[in-house]
Design an enzyme around this catalytic site. Structure first.
Site, PDB file in Angstrom:
ATOM      1  N   GLY A 634      50.351  46.263  48.759  1.00  0.00           N
ATOM      2  CA  GLY A 634      49.502  45.385  47.794  1.00  0.00           C
ATOM      3  C   GLY A 634      48.780  45.764  46.103  1.00  0.00           C
ATOM      4  O   GLY A 634      48.888  47.187  45.829  1.00  0.00           O
ATOM      5  N   VAL A 641      45.966  48.128  46.750  1.00  0.00           N
ATOM      6  CA  VAL A 641      45.446  48.064  48.140  1.00  0.00           C
ATOM      7  C   VAL A 641      46.241  49.384  48.868  1.00  0.00           C
ATOM      8  O   VAL A 641      47.566  49.440  48.309  1.00  0.00           O
ATOM      9  CB  VAL A 641      45.754  46.825  48.735  1.00  0.00           C
ATOM     10  CG1 VAL A 641      45.410  47.098  50.044  1.00  0.00           C
ATOM     11  CG2 VAL A 641      45.336  45.384  48.076  1.00  0.00           C
ATOM     12  N   LYS A 655      40.481  48.257  49.009  1.00  0.00           N
ATOM     13  CA  LYS A 655      41.467  47.916  47.850  1.00  0.00           C
ATOM     14  C   LYS A 655      40.653  48.255  46.502  1.00  0.00           C
ATOM     15  O   LYS A 655      39.285  49.019  46.895  1.00  0.00           O
ATOM     16  CB  LYS A 655      40.426  46.288  47.738  1.00  0.00           C
ATOM     17  CG  LYS A 655      41.503  45.555  47.718  1.00  0.00           C
ATOM     18  CD  LYS A 655      40.597  43.957  47.877  1.00  0.00           C
ATOM     19  CE  LYS A 655      39.729  43.542  46.883  1.00  0.00           C
ATOM     20  NZ  LYS A 655      39.049  42.595  46.835  1.00  0.00           N
ATOM     21  N   ASP A 751      39.262  31.686  47.625  1.00  0.00           N
ATOM     22  CA  ASP A 751      40.433  31.557  47.744  1.00  0.00           C
ATOM     23  C   ASP A 751      41.152  31.729  48.872  1.00  0.00           C
ATOM     24  O   ASP A 751      41.827  32.295  48.912  1.00  0.00           O
ATOM     25  CB  ASP A 751      40.447  33.133  46.895  1.00  0.00           C
ATOM     26  CG  ASP A 751      41.486  33.217  45.475  1.00  0.00           C
ATOM     27  OD1 ASP A 751      42.655  32.767  45.721  1.00  0.00           O
ATOM     28  OD2 ASP A 751      42.592  34.179  45.528  1.00  0.00           O
TER      29      ASP A 751
END
Ligand SMILES: *[C@@H]1O[C@H](CO)[C@@H](O)[C@H](O)[C@H]1NC(C)=O
Ligand SMILES: *[C@@H]1O[C@H](CO)[C@@H](O)[C@H](O)[C@H]1NC(C)=O
Ligand SMILES: *[C@@H]1O[C@H](CO)[C@@H](O)[C@H](O)[C@H]1NC(C)=O
Length: 948
Positions: A634, A641, A655, A751
């Site tokens: 990702g 990621v 991350k 978020d």
């Protein structure tokens, strides 16, 4: 008076005690008798005469034996009637002991508390005792893969709670018993989800009476028997069915039209029977993945229209079914289509696979038809076989498509780069380059919903799910390896599995019986596409493992050789010791989270961490193949990621902040301190961090089933029905409630979106990425002013306008998530905002608020959407314009719980059943009762938790 009562009490007490210790003595005697009846019992059974002290495989409660887990122990002997003394026994697992033979004692009926009778893949034989029907508490009966003979006892129909009935792979004969007047039968098992009777010698008709509309069957596996007569039309009444295997019998007559009512069926096998009549109409099987109708004598028929409308098909097998006419090109546009086998029919005309065939299409086998031409030939990756058609008998025999099918090399777990390292047998090289003694066996998938068995993606998901389950079950597994997937004659997919121990010297007995139990009890759940499975474990040689360990010392050899050699040995030993010391130091450094903390970098004192580990850059590069592209899973604004695997086998998501988006050392420290304190089952937890060589990385647990967004969009292949969506909503709400109300200091996520809610292997929702979260700091402050962050579509307009961040901003975003959950639409789609869209379509006076057109069609395929209106009301309250009018997260949790109760079950029991922590404290028992991964509706099961 008081004195008399006192005496009475005393007498009762003494009586209870005497009775109690007698029962206890009975248990001890029975266990010792079983020990005498068996060879190869664990060595720990020799020491003490009290089986409750420390006999491996035995667990007791209050001095009574409650659990016997001795799967894969190489036991030899018979299961004698002594077992019947253990009247408190709940779990009996003797699976994979191939030398346990003899018949099943009818005295077993005394085990009134037994919930799990698991005797998979042993050597038992003889008839099944009719007394089995007296096991009133039984939930799982797995007697598969033995040599049992005779009929299925009708009395099994009396076991009201029975959920799992597996009698497959025996030599059972006679008919399938159904109730009749006073005689019980299997049609009475209204709680049963699984009838697995394949690979036996059952005869007679499949009784009409076997199926009723109030049953909860998910899988019926009757393949490979000698059943005759027609398929009963009552089959169509069991709307819960997902897998139907009636293949390899002698069924006759035409397929009843009611079969078209089975709208949840993913796998349907009717092949290799003697079915006649018209080609069945299957247009109603809208989620069908795998269809096999081959080898039946249906009336000659042109290609049915449902060939092109079953959008979920991966596999279409209809060889020798009297199909004629031209194949439509639209068939090949079905998005997930992988294999088509239409050999030996009378298909004619021109083969046209269209200009944009499904990109998963592997093979189209049309051998022995009447096809005269083929227009589309540029698709090299698709294997087309037209041998035996007119097009190949003429001049063009040299074309590819006129040759026999290619053989493909089977998948195998890629060995990591272990250089030239190899192991002396019987040790085996693990994927992490260690030599050890694996536990080995075959996974037999009885009805996978895919047929492209060469695509490694699907095995990656399987190996992820295995690793993460072993972690949850706290089993000492270092790594696993999968190899040689192949289909056997009855279409089972067989995959060899090797499980490597953390301890180089091998697994101990507790480890092996735990591993074996995770399969025999069905506690392990593969990804849904693999469907029902059975594991067969090979013998594990404990003595070999112990021996291998001892011989490595080499002392004996040293004494026998000359002194000159001895000197060399001493030098070598010195070097070895020196290297070991260096290794130990390095290991110490690596295990201390403080050793690497860069104090000189202005980042202050070492961080106060709660269980999070500090990783070096070198370690993390090793775990991620040097941050290779294939490990990248990702990308975000902050960086990338990566997926990685720790030495202990745990899968992690890393991350990695990109250059330029790192924060100051102090901020980073504050963040990891905060994250490491947050622990909740609905939050993704931090495993560790890396603050080394200028890098800042956060290491999280890896969550197998991806994001809720993936599932809603259909990308992940996980279907979410109403109950699952409610469960996800509740889980995510609880995670947020924890951040708001229980984290100290409180955390605002900022978020919240479906991309940030992940689903674990049991579809438990876990809120992720509260890394950008802002702590409220001082608990007296109710809001913080900050730069606006978040994602369009989810953002609280009030926050956007005022830049005043409160918990209510998360509530707003969560309201959008709730709407997304029921509509499966993006928050902003074609310029339309989901909130507005729902409000416009809504009419409170009508059923379901008149939202039929806005709802995700998949949500209500089968279930009634009870409480949907309340759910919509709640969502709209969350997205009220001003924060004050929105509920708090704890109000939201309560309301969702209320809606779940409306749907008939207790959300607290539910969350307990779904919780990993509860699983580990309960030991690895009974996970199969939460069948949610391959059961479309997880809410009807007679789990123990429900019955409390
Ligand atoms: C097949 O069944 C569907 C209903 O499920 C019906 O609409 C359709 O007309 C049927 N097709 C044929 C060819 O009978
Ligand atoms: C294909 O077969 C069908 C049915 O048997 C027949 O009606 C048709 O004429 C055939 N078409 C060709 C091109 O041979
Ligand atoms: C392999 O499977 C995955 C997921 O099932 C799919 O997305 C991918 O397209 C497949 N690859 C091929 C070459 O078919």
């Amino acid at each position: 008076m008081g004195e008399r009562i006192g005496h009475l009490l005393l007498i009762i007490l003494v009586f209870i005690q005497v009775w109690f210790s007698t029962a206890q003595n009975n248990d001890f005697t029975a266990m010792r008798a079983l020990k005498d009846a068996w060879d190869n019992t664990p060595p720990s059974w020799e020491g003490s005469s009290d089986p409750c002290s420390d006999w491996e495989g035995i667990r007791c409660t209050n001095g009574r034996v409650t659990t016997i887990k001795l799967a894969s122990m190489n036991l030899k002997g018979r299961l004698t009637g002594d077992i019947a003394q253990l009247t408190e026994l709940q779990i009996l697992d003797l699976s994979y002991n191939k030398d346990l033979t003899g018949s099943l004692t009818s005295a077993i009926e005394n085990l009134k508390k037994l919930t799990d009778l698991i005797l998979v893949d042993c050597g038992f034989n003889g008839p099944l005792p009719n007394s089995l029907g007296n096991l009133d508490s039984l939930i799982q009966m797995s007697l598969n893969s033995n040599a049992f003979t005779g009929p299925i006892p009708p009395s099994i129909g009396n076991i009201e709670k029975l959920y799992w009935l597996d009698l497959a792979d025996n030599r059972l004969s006679g008919g399938i018993p159904v109730s009749n007047g006073g005689t019980p039968g299997l049609d009475m098992l209204l709680n049963a989800g699984h009838f697995h009777f394949g690979k036996n010698m059952l005869t007679g008709n499949i009784p009409e009476r076997l199926f009723r509309s109030n049953m909860s069957l998910i899988h019926i596996l009757f393949e490979d028997n000698q059943l005759i007569g027609p398929i009963p039309s009552t089959l169509g009444l069991v709307k819960t069915l997902e897998v139907v295997r009636l293949d390899r019998n002698f069924l006759t007559g035409s397929v009843p039209p009611s079969i078209n009512d089975l709208i949840r069926v993913t796998d349907m096998f009717l092949s290799n029977n003697r079915l006649t009549g018209p080609m069945p109409n299957l247009s109603g099987l809208i989620v069908l993945n795998y269809l096999d109708l081959s080898n039946n004598t249906f009336d000659p028929s042109s290609v049915p229209s449902w060939f092109s409308t079953l959008e979920s098909l991966t596999t279409l097998n209809m060889y020798s079914t009297n199909l004629e006419g031209q194949l439509p090109a639209s068939l090949f546009r079905i998005p997930q289509l992988q294999n088509v086998d239409l050999r030996n029919n009378a298909l004619n005309g021109t083969l046209n696979i269209g200009t944009a065939p499904s990109n998963q299409l592997q093979q189209v086998n049309l051998q022995n038809n009447q096809i005269t031409d083929f227009t589309q030939r540029s698709q090299d990756s698709i294997e087309i076989i037209l041998l035996g058609n007119p097009i190949c008998t003429e001049t063009r025999v040299d074309n590819n498509f006129c040759s026999l099918p290619r053989n493909t090399t089977p998948y195998s777990t890629l060995p990591n780069n272990c250089g030239t390292k190899f192991c002396t047998p019987p040790r085996v090289l693990s994927p992490n380059c260690r030599c050890s003694f694996p536990y080995t066996g075959n996974l037999n998938f009885r009805a996978p919903s895919f047929s492209d068995i060469g695509n490694s993606t699907i095995y990656d998901s399987l190996s992820d799910s295995l690793i993460s389950s072993f972690q949850i079950f706290q089993l000492p597994v270092e790594s696993i390896s999968l190899s040689n997937p192949h289909k056997v004659f009855n279409e089972y997919l067989v995959i060899k599995l090797q499980i490597f121990p953390i301890e180089v010297k091998g697994f101990n007995r507790t480890g092996i019986s735990g591993l074996a139990f995770s399969f025999s009890s069905q506690a392990y759940k593969p990804p849904p596409a693999f469907g029902p499975y059975v594991f067969s474990g090979e013998n594990y040689d404990f003595s070999l493992a112990e021996l291998g360990h001892k011989s490595s010392s080499g002392v004996v050899i040293g004494a026998a050789v000359g002194s000159c050699v001895l000197v060399v040995l001493l030098i070598l030993a010195g070097i070895y010791a020196f290297r070991q010391k260096g290794r130990a130091e390095r290991a110490y450094q690596e295990s201390s989270p403080f050793a690497l903390w860069d104090v000189n970098n202005g980042s202050g004192a070492v961080p106060q961490l709660n269980g999070a580990k500090a990783f070096s850059f070198g370690e993390l590069s090793k775990y991620t193949n040097n941050f290779s592209e294939s490990n990248n899973i990702g990308t975000g604004g902050y960086g990338m990621v990566y997926k990685g695997i720790l030495l202990n086998g745990q899968i992690i998501a890393i991350k990695r902040a990109k250059l330029g988006s790192t924060q100051g050392g102090l901020e980073f420290k504050t963040e990891i301190e905060l994250l490491s304190r947050v622990h909740h089952k609905n939050l993704v937890s931090l495993v560790g961090f890396c603050f080394d060589q200028g890098e800042q990385m956060l290491v999280y647990e890896y969550i197998v089933n991806g994001t809720v967004k993936d599932s809603l969009s259909g990308r992940s292949g996980i279907r979410l029905d109403w109950m699952r969506r409610l469960r996800i909503a509740l889980g995510a709400a609880k995670g947020l409630q924890y951040l708001h109300d229980l984290a100290d200091p409180p955390i605002i996520h900022r978020d919240v979106k479906t991309n940030n809610i992940l689903l674990d292997e049991r579809l438990v929702a876990k809120v992720a990425d509260f890394g950008v979260s802002k702590s409220l700091g001082d608990a007296n402050r109710t809001h913080v002013t900050t730069q606006v962050k978040g994602t369009m579509g989810y953002m609280d307009p009030e926050y956007y306008m005022t830049q005043q961040l409160t918990e209510k901003s998360d509530v707003y975003s969560f309201g959008v998530v709730l709407l997304e959950l029921i509509t499966a639409r993006n928050p902003i789609e074609k310029g339309k905002y989901i909130v507005k869209k729902v409000k416009q379509a809504m009419d409170k006076s009508k059923e379901l608020y008149n939202l039929h057109d806005v709802l995700d069609p998949i949500i209500g395929l089968t279930t009634q959407l009870k409480g949907l209106e309340r759910f919509v009301d709640l969502s709209l309250r969350c997205v009220e314009e001003t924060g004050d009018h929105r509920p708090t997260m704890s109000d939201v949790v309560k309301e969702i719980e209320g809606i779940m109760e409306l749907n008939g079950f207790n959300p607290n029991a539910e969350s307990a059943a779904n919780s990993a922590e509860d699983f580990t404290t309960r030991g690895s028992d009974h996970l199969y009762t939460n069948d949610s991964l391959f059961a479309y509706s997880g809410d009807h099961f007679p789990t123990k938790l429900d019955s409390k």
